[in-house]
Design a protein around this motif. Structure first.
Motif, PDB file in Angstrom:
ATOM      1  N   ARG A  28       0.830  -1.204   0.000  1.00  0.00           N
ATOM      2  CA  ARG A  28       0.000   0.000   0.000  1.00  0.00           C
ATOM      3  C   ARG A  28       0.866   1.257   0.000  1.00  0.00           C
ATOM      4  O   ARG A  28       0.533   2.254  -0.636  1.00  0.00           O
ATOM      5  CB  ARG A  28      -0.948  -0.006   1.196  1.00  0.00           C
ATOM      6  N   TRP A  41      -5.030   5.022   5.255  1.00  0.00           N
ATOM      7  CA  TRP A  41      -4.547   4.344   4.049  1.00  0.00           C
ATOM      8  C   TRP A  41      -4.305   2.863   4.329  1.00  0.00           C
ATOM      9  O   TRP A  41      -4.672   1.993   3.562  1.00  0.00           O
ATOM     10  CB  TRP A  41      -3.259   5.043   3.616  1.00  0.00           C
ATOM     11  N   GLN A  60      -7.889   0.806   5.583  1.00  0.00           N
ATOM     12  CA  GLN A  60      -9.026   0.563   4.688  1.00  0.00           C
ATOM     13  C   GLN A  60      -9.182  -0.927   4.405  1.00  0.00           C
ATOM     14  O   GLN A  60      -8.195  -1.649   4.307  1.00  0.00           O
ATOM     15  CB  GLN A  60      -8.790   1.255   3.336  1.00  0.00           C
ATOM     16  N   ARG A  90     -11.020  -4.526  -0.371  1.00  0.00           N
ATOM     17  CA  ARG A  90     -11.826  -4.215  -1.556  1.00  0.00           C
ATOM     18  C   ARG A  90     -11.918  -2.703  -1.775  1.00  0.00           C
ATOM     19  O   ARG A  90     -11.750  -2.212  -2.885  1.00  0.00           O
ATOM     20  CB  ARG A  90     -13.226  -4.815  -1.395  1.00  0.00           C
ATOM     21  N   GLU A  91     -12.177  -1.988  -0.696  1.00  0.00           N
ATOM     22  CA  GLU A  91     -12.285  -0.526  -0.774  1.00  0.00           C
ATOM     23  C   GLU A  91     -10.963   0.105  -1.211  1.00  0.00           C
ATOM     24  O   GLU A  91     -10.928   0.999  -2.056  1.00  0.00           O
ATOM     25  CB  GLU A  91     -12.705   0.018   0.602  1.00  0.00           C
ATOM     26  N   PHE A  92      -9.853  -0.394  -0.639  1.00  0.00           N
ATOM     27  CA  PHE A  92      -8.543   0.152  -0.983  1.00  0.00           C
ATOM     28  C   PHE A  92      -8.242  -0.038  -2.468  1.00  0.00           C
ATOM     29  O   PHE A  92      -7.825   0.887  -3.159  1.00  0.00           O
ATOM     30  CB  PHE A  92      -7.429  -0.492  -0.142  1.00  0.00           C
ATOM     31  N   LYS A 117     -10.284  -0.628  -4.967  1.00  0.00           N
ATOM     32  CA  LYS A 117     -11.209   0.143  -5.810  1.00  0.00           C
ATOM     33  C   LYS A 117     -10.830   1.630  -5.846  1.00  0.00           C
ATOM     34  O   LYS A 117     -10.767   2.241  -6.916  1.00  0.00           O
ATOM     35  CB  LYS A 117     -12.634  -0.009  -5.262  1.00  0.00           C
ATOM     36  N   ASN A 118     -10.580   2.212  -4.671  1.00  0.00           N
ATOM     37  CA  ASN A 118     -10.346   3.661  -4.579  1.00  0.00           C
ATOM     38  C   ASN A 118      -8.933   4.111  -4.921  1.00  0.00           C
ATOM     39  O   ASN A 118      -8.724   5.268  -5.287  1.00  0.00           O
ATOM     40  CB  ASN A 118     -10.684   4.170  -3.170  1.00  0.00           C
ATOM     41  N   ASN A 119      -7.953   3.223  -4.791  1.00  0.00           N
ATOM     42  CA  ASN A 119      -6.566   3.662  -4.935  1.00  0.00           C
ATOM     43  C   ASN A 119      -5.764   2.936  -6.014  1.00  0.00           C
ATOM     44  O   ASN A 119      -4.679   3.381  -6.367  1.00  0.00           O
ATOM     45  CB  ASN A 119      -5.844   3.532  -3.590  1.00  0.00           C
ATOM     46  N   LYS A 162      -8.961   2.741  -9.717  1.00  0.00           N
ATOM     47  CA  LYS A 162      -9.293   4.126 -10.108  1.00  0.00           C
ATOM     48  C   LYS A 162      -8.207   4.779 -10.971  1.00  0.00           C
ATOM     49  O   LYS A 162      -8.489   5.651 -11.784  1.00  0.00           O
ATOM     50  CB  LYS A 162      -9.501   4.943  -8.827  1.00  0.00           C
ATOM     51  N   HIS A 163      -6.952   4.341 -10.808  1.00  0.00           N
ATOM     52  CA  HIS A 163      -5.829   4.985 -11.501  1.00  0.00           C
ATOM     53  C   HIS A 163      -5.181   4.116 -12.586  1.00  0.00           C
ATOM     54  O   HIS A 163      -4.098   4.430 -13.065  1.00  0.00           O
ATOM     55  CB  HIS A 163      -4.762   5.404 -10.475  1.00  0.00           C
TER      56      HIS A 163
END
Length: 196
Positions: free
Chosen positions: A134, A157, A160, A163-165, A167-169, A172-173
């Motif tokens: 991470r 950071w 989290q 799954r959320e980590f 998806k969001n980090n 997303k990029h």
């Protein structure tokens, strides 16, 4: 446990979560209860049964060694027991794991000791499977200027859900950094590629 004032619901919770805890030698359990009370955790606290279970899972020598490891990291006994009250399982990991987590948090992530006292759950997170991957993602996102808040809270950071980590980090990029998932998963070839 009842004679010490531990609520029956908490005792039932301890048995459900760790049935072996009631199979331990009575003398060892009495010692565990005494040790936990001396650490400042009250019998009516929800954390009490988890703390008794944690202390009861090791002998007195192991308990002392783990306290000494924490002291060697620069913490006072009061700080150690503050962390223990917040998350009793922090003292159930090996001495080597404690040192590895502290080394990563202090020397790589540059967290201050107070943060680790506030988030002792970090001691039970994997350095290689959670913390370091991470952190690598964050470093890559910073290089690519994709982190809006430069003073991002590393505690959030790291804490989290998986799954959320992802998806969001990570997901997303992926348009900007196609190999970000490989970097996160520790693919050596992707880690050595330039992300600039």
């Amino acid at each position: 446990m009842k004679s010490e004032g531990v609520p029956s619901t908490n005792i039932a919770k301890m048995i459900a979560l760790n049935p072996r805890s009631i199979m331990r030698n009575v003398g060892r359990m009495i010692h565990a209860v005494k040790t936990v009370k001396e650490s400042g955790v009250e019998p009516k606290d929800r954390a009490f049964v988890y703390a008794v279970s944690a202390v009861g899972s090791m002998n007195h020598s192991s308990w002392k060694k783990k306290i000494n490891v924490m002291k060697s990291l620069g913490w006072s006994e009061k700080e150690i027991f503050t962390a223990f009250k917040r998350y009793p399982l922090c003292l159930t990991c090996s001495e080597e794991k404690m040192r590895d987590v502290a080394d990563f948090c202090f020397n790589t992530a540059k967290l201050d000791p107070g943060t680790l006292i506030s988030y002792p759950v970090f001691f039970n997170l994997s350095v290689d499977k959670r913390l370091r991957p991470r952190y690598k993602v964050l470093e890559v996102l910073k290089v690519k200027n994709l982190v809006k808040n430069k003073k991002i809270a590393l505690t959030g950071w790291f804490m989290q859900g998986e799954r959320e980590f992802v998806k969001n980090n990570v997901v997303k990029h992926l348009d900007e950094i196609p190999n970000l998932m490989d970097i996160y998963r520790g693919n050596g070839a992707s880690e050595t590629k330039s992300v600039s």
